[in-house]
Scaffold this motif. Structure first.
Motif, PDB file in Angstrom:
ATOM      1  N   TRP A   9       0.821  -1.205   0.000  1.00 23.13           N
ATOM      2  CA  TRP A   9       0.000   0.000   0.000  1.00 23.13           C
ATOM      3  C   TRP A   9       0.864   1.267   0.000  1.00 23.13           C
ATOM      4  CZ3 TRP A   9      -3.770   2.589  -1.471  1.00 23.13           C
ATOM      5  CH2 TRP A   9      -4.199   3.758  -0.835  1.00 23.13           C
ATOM      6  N   VAL A  10       1.923   1.280   0.784  1.00 19.52           N
ATOM      7  CA  VAL A  10       2.788   2.461   0.838  1.00 19.52           C
ATOM      8  C   VAL A  10       3.501   2.667  -0.494  1.00 19.52           C
ATOM      9  CG1 VAL A  10       4.841   3.453   1.933  1.00 19.52           C
ATOM     10  CG2 VAL A  10       3.051   2.410   3.332  1.00 19.52           C
ATOM     11  N   SER A  13       0.973   3.948  -2.904  1.00 16.06           N
ATOM     12  CA  SER A  13       0.673   5.336  -2.564  1.00 16.06           C
ATOM     13  C   SER A  13       1.782   6.270  -3.040  1.00 16.06           C
ATOM     14  CB  SER A  13       0.475   5.484  -1.051  1.00 16.06           C
ATOM     15  OG  SER A  13      -0.655   4.767  -0.612  1.00 16.06           O
ATOM     16  N   LEU A  16       1.202   6.899  -6.606  1.00 16.45           N
ATOM     17  CA  LEU A  16       0.087   7.823  -6.780  1.00 16.45           C
ATOM     18  C   LEU A  16       0.529   9.264  -6.547  1.00 16.45           C
ATOM     19  CD1 LEU A  16      -2.812   5.864  -5.013  1.00 16.45           C
ATOM     20  CD2 LEU A  16      -2.701   6.469  -7.433  1.00 16.45           C
ATOM     21  N   VAL A  17       1.321   9.479  -5.507  1.00 16.29           N
ATOM     22  CA  VAL A  17       1.786  10.842  -5.213  1.00 16.29           C
ATOM     23  C   VAL A  17       2.736  11.329  -6.301  1.00 16.29           C
ATOM     24  CG1 VAL A  17       2.895  12.337  -3.512  1.00 16.29           C
ATOM     25  CG2 VAL A  17       1.498  10.419  -2.742  1.00 16.29           C
ATOM     26  N   PHE A 118       8.125   7.091  -0.403  1.00 17.54           N
ATOM     27  CA  PHE A 118       6.860   7.772  -0.158  1.00 17.54           C
ATOM     28  C   PHE A 118       7.101   9.239   0.186  1.00 17.54           C
ATOM     29  CE2 PHE A 118       3.334   8.837   2.844  1.00 17.54           C
ATOM     30  CZ  PHE A 118       2.294   8.792   1.928  1.00 17.54           C
ATOM     31  N   TYR A 239      -5.230  10.482  -3.160  1.00 14.59           N
ATOM     32  CA  TYR A 239      -5.566   9.358  -2.286  1.00 14.59           C
ATOM     33  C   TYR A 239      -4.300   8.699  -1.740  1.00 14.59           C
ATOM     34  CZ  TYR A 239     -10.412   9.785  -3.805  1.00 14.59           C
ATOM     35  OH  TYR A 239     -11.681  10.251  -4.041  1.00 14.59           O
ATOM     36  N   GLY A 240      -3.245   8.651  -2.555  1.00 19.49           N
ATOM     37  CA  GLY A 240      -1.965   8.180  -2.039  1.00 19.49           C
ATOM     38  C   GLY A 240      -1.379   9.164  -1.062  1.00 19.49           C
ATOM     39  N   GLY A 244      -2.382   7.218   2.013  1.00 23.46           N
ATOM     40  CA  GLY A 244      -1.079   6.578   2.162  1.00 23.46           C
ATOM     41  C   GLY A 244      -0.341   7.016   3.412  1.00 23.46           C
ATOM     42  N   SER A 245      -0.689   8.206   3.931  1.00 22.51           N
ATOM     43  CA  SER A 245      -0.009   8.711   5.124  1.00 22.51           C
ATOM     44  C   SER A 245      -0.369   7.942   6.385  1.00 22.51           C
ATOM     45  CB  SER A 245      -0.312  10.201   5.311  1.00 22.51           C
ATOM     46  OG  SER A 245       0.317  10.962   4.288  1.00 22.51           O
ATOM     47  N   ALA A 253      -6.458   4.437   7.126  1.00 24.78           N
ATOM     48  CA  ALA A 253      -6.311   4.753   5.706  1.00 24.78           C
ATOM     49  C   ALA A 253      -7.679   4.911   5.046  1.00 24.78           C
ATOM     50  CB  ALA A 253      -5.501   3.666   5.000  1.00 24.78           C
ATOM     51  N   PHE A 257      -9.107   8.231   3.253  1.00 21.22           N
ATOM     52  CA  PHE A 257      -9.611   8.130   1.883  1.00 21.22           C
ATOM     53  C   PHE A 257     -11.019   8.735   1.796  1.00 21.22           C
ATOM     54  CE2 PHE A 257      -8.826   5.630  -2.092  1.00 21.22           C
ATOM     55  CZ  PHE A 257     -10.033   5.885  -2.738  1.00 21.22           C
TER      56      PHE A 257
END
Length: 460
Positions: A9-10, A13, A16-17, A118, A239-240, A244-245, A253, A257
């Motif tokens: 997931w990280v 994410s 995504l960022v 990240f 969303y990331g 993601g944070s 998460a 979201f």
């Protein structure tokens, strides 16, 4: 032990960022003139290259190593990403533990390098955000030099203050003062990213001065579909940024979201309602800007408020930012693409509203705000963090920008600005209005210009 699900997931994410920076480039690129779009795209794209290298060399170490220089910044123990391969990171759960593999309460650890990547994407997009404040008038290499200096002396220290928590990178890790001592809440970067970039944008807009003809000639957006495309990519990538944070695939998460979605939706409505009341019509540009304002405002709050609180934050931010974009005309600073009105004001709104809407029922590591019986304590902490980052970023950015400008390396000439910064700085243009296609037939005109003379010339 490494948690494969959280790690996946990280990493997703982080990707995504990363997409947010090209999304930002299209968002900004559509709002500038046709003769400036490539320069705008490049000002964003170069941040990926510059910050990506600096982060590996010393940026991550300055941001997340143990305190140095009285807690001002991290030291250089992790320079070159040394001692990160094969290492795990996470909060220590027991005071007596010294194992680097003891991680988040209730879960297993992440690879340090997943966290490195990240956080890199946050470091990349923050200076890219600033570029919108000085669109149409900055030299490319002057901007690149600014990014090198700015992330080194502004972003990396501020990231240490806000994001570096005691005990995360290692059992004995000592982090920054805002996160650990002041205890201001910032889930995903309202202070370190948006207030930081917004204050820097204001400083640079003042240093570089107004564009020729501004404010009478504000420069019409050359491609509004680009703007909406960019805003959509930003929303998707966000969303990331926010969910993601949580650094885990868990309930928090999902909360982040959800809050990101509903706050952004509410902000679009808030901005459009202001437009309808002020101008009689809602605009596509307003919808895109409202979405970004909502994303900015919910960023610090998304892991600390309920969905109803997030809707309130988004609605307030959309309306306030829609009104704030006119401040540049009142005070006379040429913030080309409303970085101050959206990112600085939106970041402040979201950071302060945690002091009202924060609730420990959502996140036990948060705090109860005024509306949940917490009094004014957390609001004071939020205001102190926002003020500290704003002042530090503005002052340092002003000094950096002024020095580069005085050296002759920042502002393009009036001739280049009027003639087209794309041609002057990059020897190319985004659109061929007058050339011939490969078969010898007249090429089509891909965009309608705002100049009747240009349009008639292209038809000749």
């Amino acid at each position: 032990m490494l948690n494969a699900g959280d790690t996946a997931w990280v990493l997703a994410s982080a990707a995504l960022v990363m997409l947010m920076t090209p999304g930002l480039a299209f968002f900004y690129g559509g709002m500038v003139r046709a003769k400036s779009v490539l320069n705008m795209l490049m000002m964003n794209f170069i941040a990926l290259a510059v910050v990506g290298v600096l982060w590996a060399l010393y940026g991550f170490s300055m941001s997340f190593s143990n305190d140095a220089f009285g807690g001002f910044v991290g030291n250089f123990d992790l320079a070159g990403l040394g001692d990160t391969v094969g290492k795990l990171a996470g909060f220590v759960t027991a005071a007596t533990s010294t194992s680097p593999e003891v991680a988040w309460p209730g879960s297993d650890a992440l690879p340090v390098l997943a966290f490195v990547m990240f956080q890199l994407m946050f470091a990349i997009i923050t200076p890219a955000l600033i570029s919108g404040a000085i669109a149409d008038r900055a030299k490319f290499w002057g901007w690149t030099l600014f990014v090198v200096i700015w992330v080194t002396v502004v972003y990396f220290p501020v990231a240490h203050w806000v994001f570096s928590f005691n005990g995360f990178i290692g059992a004995d890790a000592v982090g920054g003062w805002i996160a650990n001592n002041l205890k201001a809440l910032d889930f995903a970067g309202g202070t370190a990213v948006h207030i930081n970039a917004g204050a820097a944008g204001l400083a640079l807009a003042i240093v570089l001065g107004k564009r020729k003809g501004w404010p009478k000639d504000t420069g019409r957006p050359h491609n509004v579909p680009f703007v909406l495309l960019g805003a959509s990519l930003l929303w998707f990538g966000w969303y990331g940024f926010n969910a993601g944070s949580a650094l885990a695939a868990n309930d928090l998460a999902a909360v982040a979201f959800t809050n990101t979605t509903v706050a952004t939706a509410a902000a679009v409505l808030g901005w459009l309602l202001v437009e309808q009341l002020k101008f009689g019509k809602p605009t596509t540009l307003g919808a895109a800007s409202g979405a970004v304002a909502g994303l900015v405002a919910v960023t610090p709050a998304c892991g600390f408020v309920s969905p109803i609180g997030a809707i309130a934050i988004g609605l307030i931010a959309g309306a306030v930012c829609a009104l704030a974009v006119s401040l540049k005309y009142r005070f006379g600073f040429d913030d080309s693409l409303d970085v101050v009105g959206v990112h600085l004001v939106g970041g402040i709104v979201g950071t302060l509203l945690i002091g009202f809407f924060g609730t420990t029922s959502v996140n036990s590591l948060g705090a109860d705000g005024l509306f949940y019986g917490g009094g004014f304590t957390q609001l004071g902490r939020q205001a102190a963090a926002a003020g500290a980052v704003l002042v530090y970023s503005f002052v340092l950015t002003f000094i950096i920008g002024f020095a580069i400008k005085k050296a002759g390396g920042f502002r393009v000439s009036v001739e280049d600005e009027v003639g087209g910064i794309d041609e002057a700085q990059h020897a190319e243009s985004a659109y061929d209005f007058t050339g011939l296609s490969g078969g010898g037939a007249p090429s089509t005109i891909p965009v309608k210009t705002t100049s009747a003379a240009k349009l008639e010339e292209s038809k000749a």
